[in-house]
Structures are given as C-alpha cells and as structure tokens.
Design an enzyme around this catalytic site. Structure first.
Site, short mmCIF file in Angstrom:
data_model
loop_
_atom_site.label_atom_id
_atom_site.label_comp_id
_atom_site.label_asym_id
_atom_site.label_seq_id
_atom_site.Cartn_x
_atom_site.Cartn_y
_atom_site.Cartn_z
N LYS A 151 0.85 -1.17 0.00
CA LYS A 151 0.00 0.00 0.00
C LYS A 151 0.90 1.23 0.00
O LYS A 151 2.04 1.12 0.44
CB LYS A 151 -0.92 0.00 1.21
CG LYS A 151 -0.19 0.13 2.55
CD LYS A 151 -1.13 0.39 3.67
CE LYS A 151 -1.31 1.84 3.96
NZ LYS A 151 -0.15 2.50 4.60
N HIS A 181 -0.66 -4.75 6.35
CA HIS A 181 0.01 -5.50 7.42
C HIS A 181 -0.84 -5.63 8.67
O HIS A 181 -0.58 -6.48 9.51
CB HIS A 181 1.40 -4.92 7.71
CG HIS A 181 1.40 -3.67 8.53
ND1 HIS A 181 1.14 -2.43 8.01
CD2 HIS A 181 1.61 -3.47 9.84
CE1 HIS A 181 1.20 -1.54 8.96
NE2 HIS A 181 1.49 -2.13 10.10
N HIS A 243 -6.18 0.13 6.68
CA HIS A 243 -6.14 -0.55 7.97
C HIS A 243 -7.47 -0.44 8.74
O HIS A 243 -7.99 -1.42 9.24
CB HIS A 243 -5.04 0.02 8.87
CG HIS A 243 -3.67 -0.01 8.23
ND1 HIS A 243 -3.23 -1.04 7.44
CD2 HIS A 243 -2.63 0.85 8.30
CE1 HIS A 243 -2.00 -0.81 7.04
NE2 HIS A 243 -1.60 0.34 7.54
C1 BG6 Z 1 1.58 2.10 7.86
C2 BG6 Z 1 1.45 3.59 7.66
O1 BG6 Z 1 0.79 1.42 6.93
O2 BG6 Z 1 1.16 1.77 9.17
C3 BG6 Z 1 2.27 4.34 8.70
O3 BG6 Z 1 1.91 3.94 6.36
C4 BG6 Z 1 1.89 3.88 10.09
O4 BG6 Z 1 2.08 5.75 8.58
C5 BG6 Z 1 1.94 2.37 10.20
O5 BG6 Z 1 2.82 4.46 11.00
C6 BG6 Z 1 1.40 1.89 11.53
O6 BG6 Z 1 1.63 0.52 11.67
P1 BG6 Z 1 1.85 -0.15 13.11
O7 BG6 Z 1 1.97 -1.60 12.80
O8 BG6 Z 1 3.10 0.46 13.67
O9 BG6 Z 1 0.65 0.19 13.93
#
Ligand code: BG6
Length: 493
Positions: A151, A181, A243
């Site tokens: 993404k 993710h 997300h």
């Molecule tokens: C990413 C975003 O997909 O997810 C980031 O591009 C963000 O901006 C991150 O910080 C957050 O992921 P996690 O796993 O740290 O909550």
C-alpha cells in the site's frame, strides 16, 4: 545452515525477489521479517532472497549495507551470529535500472529464479507497479509467479483501478497479494477466534445489544522521515482506507462458512459495500480532519506537522481523522462505528471497543452513571488483550454497583513469541495463502467509500483542525461522540 525447517513453514523452494531492495521498507520490515523466518525455521532452508535496486552496489557492497542498516533493527532476542551469517548467504543482490524495458531479463540468470516458485515483492511507490510488472512480463518471468503489492495502491479509486487493470492484465487475481500489514497482526487473527470460536459473543454482536463500536489506531510518532510521502497522502489514505476499514470489516462481518480465502473476503466485502455513503452534509458533521501543531511527546518538545522535513509550510494534509460510520444491513443498522487515527497523539494504542447497551430496566436501583461497564475491549497493541467490563456488587450491605472486569492478557496464556505481522504475511505469500491479503473488489469498495470525503476536502477551503502534539486530537473528535451521548474510551471517568 543453522536454520531448521519448522511446522507451518513456507514451501522450501522459492526465489523472493525484493524490488526496492535498498528502500526504507526493505530495511525496516521485509529483510528483518525474512531473517526472523530464517532464524526460527519457518522460512525453510533453501529459498533464495534476491533484492533488486537501482543502487550501484555489488554483492559485497549490498551485504555491507544489510549489515549496517538491517542488522541493528533485528530484535536482540533473535540475533544469533551463525544464523545471521547463513541468512546473508541466501541473498543475491542485483542492481538494475527498472525504468529500462529490458531491465529484468538479467534475473533469468540468477541461480534458481527460473526453477523455483517466484515471488516479486514490489516495495516501491505505486507509480512503478505497472512498469515493473510489464518489465517482468517482458522478461518471461510472470507465469506461475506471485506478486506482492504494497500500500498505498494508488491515490484514489481511479488510480487504483488503473493499476489493478494493468497488473491484472499480466497476473491473475490469485497471483496478486495486496498487503495490509494490519491483517497479519496476531490480535486481528484472534478476533476471528473470539467471534467465531465462542458461542458467548456472537448472539450479542448485533444492533439489539450493541450501542456503539469504537476503533482507534493512535500513534505517538510523527511523520518521521516520511514527510514528503505523507504530505501527498494524509491519514485518510494512509490509514483509514486500508487498515481501519479492514478492521471494521472484520469486526462487522457475518460468520464465513470457512476460513477459505474467498469465504472470508466475500464477507468482508459485503460489509464494505454496506457502508452508508457519505453525502456532503454528513462529511461536515461526521468527519473530523486534524493536523498536529507543536507540542510535547514522550516528555520532549516536538515540532508541528508543517515544520517537519519534507512537509510544505502551508500544508492542509490531515494527520488525524475521526469519523462516524454506519453499516446499512440488518445486523448493524443504526449502530454508530466511530473510527479514529492520528499521528502525534497522547499514546500508541490500537483497540476496538464494543459498547453494549444498558439493561432495559434496572431492578437493582440506581445504576452507575456510565453503564459503559458493559463493554468489550480488544487491544491490538501494545500488549494485546481482551477485557470484558461488567458491573459487580461491592461487598457489604446494600446493592452498591461498581465496574469490574475479566481480563484475558495473551502473554499470560501463551508463552510463544508473537510473530511480527510482516513475517506471517511473507510466509503466507511463499506458501500461497491468500486469506490475509486484500482482494481487488474489497480494495476498490474501500476507495469508493472514501472518495466523497477526499472530494469534499479538495473542494473545501476549510483547513484541518489543529491539535497539540501529545494530545488525543482536535476537540471536535470528542464532540463527534458527545453528540451521540458517548465518549472515547480514554475520556470515560
Ligand atoms: C503504515 C502507515 O501502513 O502503518 C504508517 O503507512 C503507520 O504511517 C503504520 O505508522 C502503523 O503501523 P503499526 O503496525 O506500527 O501500527
């Protein structure tokens, strides 16, 4: 090799071609995740890793880069010098200029690439996805291969459709792994277990018993070194379109008939298609867009968003979004889902809060003011847990009620180490498991739903609402819930 092959491990004979092999994502997430799989045996013993980038390094130079940049990011508990040395032996670096039409032909000569299961991980900006796929096809490398797209996949519905069309002309849908993710996080997986493995929650999981649901993904960090990327993206595209809407679809979906990839994705899609479309007046009322100003984070002063490197001084990009979403189906009609995400907030927390309705009649006398004690909180991070709040009686004469809770902290029950989301997802790609990847129709449904918000923001001259770094966002985000007679969890007294 020190690595063992473990149960649940990926198929052994693969070539993992990592395009963007010297980029930030490769360094921070992908190479550490591959090492973790090598170290714990889940990656098998024989698959090869082929990082590809334009950077003019030779094999030795790349290994030095990995030692300098990736090794320090490996969790100390899994750093084992022998395993690290054998991991490096699995790597073959290829420098190439992806903008040249015949660039990828050279990969045919890399040992194993033609014979093994090929995986192309596109850890690049989306503008390169199509030329790279075309280059791979021209080199005769795409048949039977799998392609992983990071993404953001496009900037809006039209650009994501254009990418999906062009990539879809080369790869079949079941060769395409669109990564989000969040779907690889252990606690997200656990939501399936909680909802569909217990009879307890499912009968209550509907409008008759649920008053509202909150989904928060709050970050303490600012935009770090990604100001340039972030300024063109903003929180709606970076977090909500993917997300948060994915989390929402898992919370709200109907039970799938099996955990088969399409059975799960069909149900998620139904939720995304049932999201109530937002008209202009809904957007003004139900969507809060914020941007952080200077403040204090982690005890230290931090600059405002527009002072961050790479960010334009008059930027109107949002670093915070809160919104009220409704799902138009029998299960959820009328139940507000409050979604919120932002950078430089007061804490790092990702959680889902299901607020149940108060009892219809209190036979026990006066209930405590906030009967929000009927609540289930699923904490994704940090410290994944599930907590069920209820009312209990204070010992003694009379019927004094107080909030009590049942706590299911996973690290008390399960000693196993948690697998990082990227490791799980990479192993799934290597093993050909699609369930945790976003299908084209899901992704486009999510873009379609956010489109009116993007359009409204483009048209409107209103600037994002300011909030001080280190707080929970603009006051308007609290007002959004107050209007519905509720509040964000951390505001509850
Ligand atoms: C990413 C975003 O997909 O997810 C980031 O591009 C963000 O901006 C991150 O910080 C957050 O992921 P996690 O796993 O740290 O909550």
């Amino acid at each position: 090799m020190t690595a063992r092959t473990r149960k649940g491990s990926a198929s052994d004979d693969f070539s993992f071609v990592l395009i963007g092999g010297t980029g930030d994502l490769a360094m921070r997430k992908i190479l550490p995740a591959l090492y973790a799989g090598h170290h714990d045996g889940t990656l098998g013993e024989h698959g090869r890793i082929v990082p590809v980038a334009q950077t003019a390094l030779d094999q030795q130079g790349y290994i030095q880069w990995v030692n300098e940049h990736v090794k320090p990011l490996v969790a100390p508990a899994s750093m084992d010098e022998n395993a690290w040395a054998s991991f490096l032996k699995r790597i073959t670096y290829v420098a190439l200029d992806a903008s040249r039409a015949d660039a990828f032909a050279v990969l045919r000569d890399v040992p194993g690439v033609l014979k093994a299961q090929r995986i192309f991980y596109l850890a690049t900006g989306p503008s390169l996805f199509v030329p790279i796929c075309e280059g791979l096809a021209a080199a005769g490398l795409t048949e039977g291969a799998r392609v992983v797209l990071e993404k953001p996949l496009g900037h809006d519905l039209a650009s994501s459709q254009a990418i999906n069309d062009a990539v879809g002309a080369i790869f079949d849908e079941d060769q395409i792994y669109r990564i989000d993710h969040y779907l690889g996080k252990e606690a997200v997986q656990n939501m399936f277990a909680l909802r569909f493995g217990n009879v307890l929650f499912e009968p209550l999981w509907r409008r008759e018993w649920v008053e509202s649901i909150q989904i928060t993904v709050a970050e303490e960090l600012g935009v770090e070194r990604r100001g340039d990327f972030y300024d063109k993206t903003g929180a709606l595209r970076d977090m909500v379109q993917n997300h948060l809407l994915q989390l929402l679809s898992i919370v709200a979906m109907e039970p799938p008939h099996s955990m088969d990839a399409d059975a799960v994705r069909d149900e998620k899609l139904r939720v995304l298609r049932a999201l109530k479309p937002l008209r202009d007046e809904d957007i003004r009322q139900n969507v809060v867009r914020g941007q952080y100003r200077a403040g204090v984070s982690g005890g230290a002063p931090v600059p405002g968003y527009v002072e961050e490197p790479g960010v334009s001084h008059d930027s109107a990009t949002e670093t915070f979004v809160a919104l009220k979403v409704e799902i138009e189906n029998w299960r959820w009609a009328g139940v507000p889902f409050f979604l919120r995400t932002g950078k430089r907030l007061a804490g790092r927390v990702a959680e889902i809060v299901v607020n149940f309705r108060p009892v219809p009649h209190s036979a026990l006398g006066q209930m405590p003011l906030r009967a929000g004690s009927n609540r289930l909180t699923i904490r994704l991070q940090p410290n994944e847990s599930v907590r069920l709040n209820a009312l209990g009686k204070v010992p003694g004469l009379g019927m004094d009620l107080r909030g009590v809770y049942l706590d299911l902290a996973f690290d008390r029950f399960f000693a196993q180490n948690r697998m990082e989301a990227y490791q799980r997802l990479l192993l799934d790609v290597i093993a050909g498991r699609l369930a945790l990847f976003v299908r084209r129709d899901e992704q486009e449904a999510a873009w379609r739903w956010v489109a009116p918000i993007l359009e409204d923001w483009n048209r409107s001259l209103a600037a994002p609402k300011p909030y001080a770094a280190g707080t929970w966002g603009p006051a308007a985000a609290s007002a959004l819930l107050a209007r519905e007679g509720t509040c964000w969890l951390e505001e509850e007294s």
